[in-house]
Write an enzyme that holds these catalytic residues in place. Structure first.
Site, PDB file in Angstrom:
ATOM      1  N   ASP A  42       0.900  -1.396   0.107  1.00  0.00           N
ATOM      2  CA  ASP A  42       0.128  -0.220   0.047  1.00  0.00           C
ATOM      3  C   ASP A  42       0.862   1.102  -0.150  1.00  0.00           C
ATOM      4  O   ASP A  42       0.293   2.490   0.151  1.00  0.00           O
ATOM      5  CB  ASP A  42      -1.066  -0.021   1.103  1.00  0.00           C
ATOM      6  CG  ASP A  42      -0.185   0.022   2.478  1.00  0.00           C
ATOM      7  OD1 ASP A  42       0.806   0.055   2.433  1.00  0.00           O
ATOM      8  OD2 ASP A  42      -0.913   0.127   3.501  1.00  0.00           O
ATOM      9  N   ASP A  46       5.166  -0.987   7.288  1.00  0.00           N
ATOM     10  CA  ASP A  46       4.369  -1.710   8.378  1.00  0.00           C
ATOM     11  C   ASP A  46       4.944  -2.659   9.228  1.00  0.00           C
ATOM     12  O   ASP A  46       6.391  -2.716   8.890  1.00  0.00           O
ATOM     13  CB  ASP A  46       3.117  -2.535   7.576  1.00  0.00           C
ATOM     14  CG  ASP A  46       3.479  -3.267   6.552  1.00  0.00           C
ATOM     15  OD1 ASP A  46       4.686  -3.912   6.577  1.00  0.00           O
ATOM     16  OD2 ASP A  46       2.952  -3.428   5.661  1.00  0.00           O
ATOM     17  N   ASP A 224       7.273  10.740  24.214  1.00  0.00           N
ATOM     18  CA  ASP A 224       7.090  11.910  23.555  1.00  0.00           C
ATOM     19  C   ASP A 224       6.852  13.052  24.095  1.00  0.00           C
ATOM     20  O   ASP A 224       5.820  13.021  25.372  1.00  0.00           O
ATOM     21  CB  ASP A 224       5.793  11.557  22.441  1.00  0.00           C
ATOM     22  CG  ASP A 224       5.704  12.557  21.294  1.00  0.00           C
ATOM     23  OD1 ASP A 224       6.606  12.643  20.382  1.00  0.00           O
ATOM     24  OD2 ASP A 224       4.581  13.407  21.349  1.00  0.00           O
ATOM     25  N   GLU A 283      12.069  12.277  25.329  1.00  0.00           N
ATOM     26  CA  GLU A 283      11.985  13.331  24.350  1.00  0.00           C
ATOM     27  C   GLU A 283      11.737  14.629  25.018  1.00  0.00           C
ATOM     28  O   GLU A 283      10.333  14.909  25.396  1.00  0.00           O
ATOM     29  CB  GLU A 283      11.162  13.141  23.258  1.00  0.00           C
ATOM     30  CG  GLU A 283      11.381  14.000  22.044  1.00  0.00           C
ATOM     31  CD  GLU A 283      10.108  14.995  21.292  1.00  0.00           C
ATOM     32  OE1 GLU A 283      10.353  15.467  20.082  1.00  0.00           O
ATOM     33  OE2 GLU A 283       9.033  14.839  21.945  1.00  0.00           O
TER      34      GLU A 283
HETATM   35  C1  GLC Z   1       7.481  14.831  18.875  1.00  0.00           C
HETATM   36  C2  GLC Z   1       7.557  14.032  17.590  1.00  0.00           C
HETATM   37  C3  GLC Z   1       6.752  14.704  16.671  1.00  0.00           C
HETATM   38  C4  GLC Z   1       5.189  15.173  17.086  1.00  0.00           C
HETATM   39  C5  GLC Z   1       5.411  15.956  18.080  1.00  0.00           C
HETATM   40  C6  GLC Z   1       3.792  15.999  18.843  1.00  0.00           C
HETATM   41  O1  GLC Z   1       7.941  15.878  18.939  1.00  0.00           O
HETATM   42  O2  GLC Z   1       8.738  13.486  17.813  1.00  0.00           O
HETATM   43  O3  GLC Z   1       7.039  14.140  15.347  1.00  0.00           O
HETATM   44  O4  GLC Z   1       5.107  15.954  15.838  1.00  0.00           O
HETATM   45  O5  GLC Z   1       6.059  15.118  19.412  1.00  0.00           O
HETATM   46  O6  GLC Z   1       3.655  14.570  19.281  1.00  0.00           O
END
Ligand code: GLC
Length: 552
Positions: A42, A46, A224, A283
């Site tokens: 597609d 995946d 995140d 992050e």
């Molecule tokens: C983090 C991710 C990014 C995303 C953002 C919102 O920074 O790495 O790709 O857009 O969070 O979730």
């Protein structure tokens, strides 16, 4: 000399590394799921595609994979808008594919880290849909940040916060009876409403979601926006515009609030209650290295991405400063430092370092890889950097999907250019990415950059990474541990680790220095003159933008 000096056999993880905590020295490969390998044609990568390519990753010599979100999602932000945290999006497969992937990875000695998105849900999440439907106090809306607007008719946003993707961080809803209603907060796209972490139900739900994936066998989480879950009380105005970029160090009332640490501490306890050293990776964007180190205190997360290193210029003194600051900050809390050059949110470093000059960019990227892999701690490799892929800078607007692109004035909006599916083999797109096409067009020049085109060529980027990763396992001085700076000519950084020296020339000219040992790997051809009749000593002329590993 070329890099074929290195052993090519993948060695098992050293027992010492295991005992200390595998993540302290780990090389973790970021798989951007929709762009890695497509099994069903597609045009979108995946989970099964990843499983089929696991032998490649084991052979590359990385220790773990980090998979970007593959959960049920309307894909308003590449899956960072999650509608169901316990389901796999049909685009990427089903739950049994996730299970198979984890099991097969473990069989091959690879660990799996999955992304968790706790700052916001999708606007299609049942919680948000319930919140839209029910305006009564003490109900569904309290899981998010709903507020009445300012101005006479509530027509102005509740405060002056801006979305990272541009525009106001608030959207006004229409109540079920058709009247204009309250506003809700979204630090990112309007399709990504921020959760209210003061609500105990939110905390409980995420504990349960983490357990779900830990029970399935994942080895950890990349968290995140780990600095965003808690907002300053009262949601105070900032008083200026141009506020948040994803990559930034500003002090803001919605990022890096002290309250986030309590959440991470609770998650650490949960991780520790499982066997097998499960980890949490933040992050987090913090104004300083010291603030960032708070996320990796002994009772919090295991690692945080070192974005200071990622954003550093190609300049020896600047790099040395960042390295010193990063090491000092993490050492102050006993955590390993991490090193990262690229990810799915930034321009690929080959292009960052070289601009329009592709050859220069590649030369520097080769040197940067050896620098990164020689520094103490753990390193992240973003898919395709081991192939030397450049940023795709000429994507037509019609194919773009990054929400930041459509919201203009926020985050630069160029994140599609680093997300183009990677080339595996063959002369024509999609270069073995899958049996169909690819969701973003791949450049014609990528035939020469495919895995098949580079494999076995000792001058290729791929073989440089393979050699470096194999050596990193073999040389006891690499990975976690100490380093010491050595004297070096201008533009050159030199440091030693037990039994090892690394030298990198970031300057535009060749630099001569005494030979520090026996060369084991170099990012470019080297000229070494050793005085006649001697086997050691002599002078090495380090080419510009070249990094060399020496055994001593
Ligand atoms: C983090 C991710 C990014 C995303 C953002 C919102 O920074 O790495 O790709 O857009 O969070 O979730």
């Amino acid at each position: 000399m070329t890099q074929d000096l290195a052993p090519s056999v993948r060695q098992a993880v050293r027992p010492a590394q295991q005992a200390e905590g595998w993540w302290r020295s780990a090389v973790i490969y970021q798989v951007y799921v929709r762009s890695f390998a497509d099994s069903d044609g597609d045009g979108i990568g995946d989970l099964r595609g990843i499983r089929e390519r696991l032998p490649y990753l084991a052979g590359l010599g990385v220790d773990a994979l980090w998979l970007t979100p593959f959960y049920a999602s309307p894909q308003a932000d590449g899956g960072y808008d999650v509608a169901d945290y316990r389901a796999v999006d049909p685009l990427f497969g089903q739950l049994s594919d996730a299970d198979d992937l984890v099991r097969e990875a473990h069989r091959l000695g690879l660990r799996i880290i999955v992304d968790i998105v706790p700052n916001h849900t999708s606007d299609q999440h049942v919680w948000f849909q319930a919140a839209l439907a029910d305006r009564r106090e003490g109900t569904a809306r309290e899981r998010y940040h709903f507020r009445p607007g300012r101005g006479e008719g509530g027509e102005l946003p509740p405060n002056d916060w801006e979305s990272v993707f541009g525009g106001p961080a608030w959207t006004r809803i229409t109540e079920p009876d058709g009247t204009p209603g309250d506003w809700y907060l979204h630090l990112f796209a309007p399709e990504q409403p921020d959760l209210n972490w003061d609500n105990p139900e939110v905390r409980e739900e995420f504990t349960s979601v983490l357990r779900f994936w830990l029970d399935l066998g994942v080895d950890g989480f990349r968290i995140d926006v780990a600095h965003g879950m808690v907002k300053a009380p009262g949601l105070p105005d900032i008083g200026r515009t141009e506020q948040a970029k994803l990559i930034g160090a500003q002090v803001l009332p919605f990022f890096d609030q002290d309250g986030v640490h309590e959440i991470h501490r609770a998650w650490r306890q949960l991780l520790d209650s499982y066997d097998g050293q499960r980890i949490g990776v933040a992050e987090a964007w913090a104004p300083t290295s010291e603030r960032l180190a708070l996320y990796v205190r002994p009772d919090e997360l295991h690692q945080a991405f070192n974005f200071q290193f990622l954003t550093c210029d190609w300049d020896a003194p600047a790099m040395r400063d960042v390295i010193d600051q990063s090491l000092a900050a993490t050492q102050s809390v006993g955590a390993p430092t991490t090193w990262v050059l690229s990810n799915h949110d930034v321009v690929r470093h080959t292009t960052r370092y070289g601009g329009d000059d592709a050859e220069l960019g590649l030369r520097r990227a080769r040197a940067a890889a050896l620098l990164m892999l020689a520094l103490p701690g753990s390193a992240y490799v973003y898919q395709g950097e081991e192939l030397g892929l450049p940023e795709v800078t000429d994507l037509p607007d019609e194919v773009r999907q990054d929400p930041a692109f459509f919201r203009g004035d926020g985050q630069d909006g160029t994140r599609d250019g680093c997300r183009v599916p990677i080339p595996w083999e063959g002369e024509e797109a999609p270069y073995g990415f899958g049996p169909g096409g690819s969701w973003l067009p791949q450049p014609a020049a990528w035939a020469g950059l495919s895995v098949a085109a580079q494999a076995g060529d000792p001058r290729s980027m791929l073989e440089l990474y393979r050699s470096a990763l194999a050596l990193r396992r073999d040389l006891p001085g690499l990975g976690d541990g100490e380093m010491r700076w050595l004297d070096a000519p201008e533009g050159v950084l030199a440091f030693s680790r037990p039994g090892f020296v690394c030298t990198i020339n970031t300057g535009g000219d060749e630099a001569a220095m005494p030979v520090p040992g026996r060369p084991v790997l170099a990012s470019a051809a080297l000229a070494i003159s050793i005085p006649e009749g001697r086997s050691t000593g002599g002078t090495v002329r380090l080419p510009s933008d070249c990094c060399v590993w020496w055994a001593v």
